[in-house]
Design an enzyme around this catalytic site. Sequence first.
Site, mmCIF file in Angstrom:
data_model
loop_
_atom_site.group_PDB
_atom_site.id
_atom_site.type_symbol
_atom_site.label_atom_id
_atom_site.label_comp_id
_atom_site.label_asym_id
_atom_site.label_seq_id
_atom_site.Cartn_x
_atom_site.Cartn_y
_atom_site.Cartn_z
ATOM 1 N N HIS A 127 -62.861 -26.757 75.531
ATOM 2 C CA HIS A 127 -63.961 -27.760 75.149
ATOM 3 C C HIS A 127 -65.246 -27.252 74.554
ATOM 4 O O HIS A 127 -65.825 -27.875 73.693
ATOM 5 C CB HIS A 127 -63.991 -28.858 76.571
ATOM 6 C CG HIS A 127 -63.165 -29.561 76.939
ATOM 7 N ND1 HIS A 127 -62.828 -30.740 76.355
ATOM 8 C CD2 HIS A 127 -62.210 -29.397 77.869
ATOM 9 C CE1 HIS A 127 -61.852 -31.284 76.809
ATOM 10 N NE2 HIS A 127 -61.410 -30.466 77.965
ATOM 11 N N ASP A 131 -66.790 -28.596 71.201
ATOM 12 C CA ASP A 131 -68.094 -29.279 71.166
ATOM 13 C C ASP A 131 -68.958 -28.414 69.882
ATOM 14 O O ASP A 131 -69.821 -29.034 69.181
ATOM 15 C CB ASP A 131 -69.050 -28.746 72.575
ATOM 16 C CG ASP A 131 -68.694 -29.621 73.442
ATOM 17 O OD1 ASP A 131 -68.007 -30.765 73.422
ATOM 18 O OD2 ASP A 131 -69.059 -29.477 74.706
ATOM 19 N N GLU A 157 -64.474 -37.829 68.084
ATOM 20 C CA GLU A 157 -64.630 -36.926 66.876
ATOM 21 C C GLU A 157 -64.664 -37.753 65.590
ATOM 22 O O GLU A 157 -64.331 -37.502 64.307
ATOM 23 C CB GLU A 157 -63.473 -36.089 66.611
ATOM 24 C CG GLU A 157 -61.877 -36.904 66.409
ATOM 25 C CD GLU A 157 -61.376 -37.268 67.838
ATOM 26 O OE1 GLU A 157 -60.045 -37.569 67.718
ATOM 27 O OE2 GLU A 157 -62.088 -37.401 68.886
#
Length: 238
Positions: A127, A131, A157
């Site tokens: 993750h 990010d 997104e």
Amino acid sequence: MGPKRKIACFVSISIVGTLIIMAIISAIPGMFIPWRFFGVGILCAGSISTPVCFLLVRQNEENRRLRRELEQRLADLRRLADIDGLTGLLTRATFFERAGQGHHRPGNWHLLIDIDHFKRFNDDHGHQTGDAVLHAVGAAIRDALRPVDLGGRLGGEEFVLCIADCDEREATRRAEHIRASIQALRVRAPTGRIVRATASIGISPADPMLPIEASLHRADIAMYAAKTGGRNQVRHAA
């Protein structure tokens, strides 16, 4: 006026006031005050008023400092409520609020942007990499915006833009520029590997006669057409 000048001013007022009161009392028959006691009055007024004025001025300066700090924190909180912390773009609610205010003006275009295969970044690299990709894409979108444009993160997104005062050719050119800027990104994963991103973009003219959601829905359909048509491309609403 600085703190020292304020204190000197207040002390002077206190001394002058004391002298006036003593002079009035001295003028009353039978209440004469010898002149030597006027010096005592000056000394007493100065010695009492100076520390009091010092404390009052200091407290006033502290209150002003706290007020400025509070105003700054309130401004920061308002900014946090308006700006998505990861991408630097407007939050969903703030985008719709601001875009709705200018929806009546002609020449607006809406863009829906979705990062292609975003789930793979999280699944394959973690993750933190996802990010980092969102942050980099947000920066690329911000760099493409003019002061009159709006850009927001719808969630996950997905991103949304409202570009103002342009025709179809210019709107398409700018959409392609954003697509190419995202494709040119190089994001380093925690493992050290460099990952690349692409995006599918749907574009639709804003119709002032319809709710803003209608224009965005058309751009959303065009964006999904871009995805099903091979991704990493710009598609116009039918």
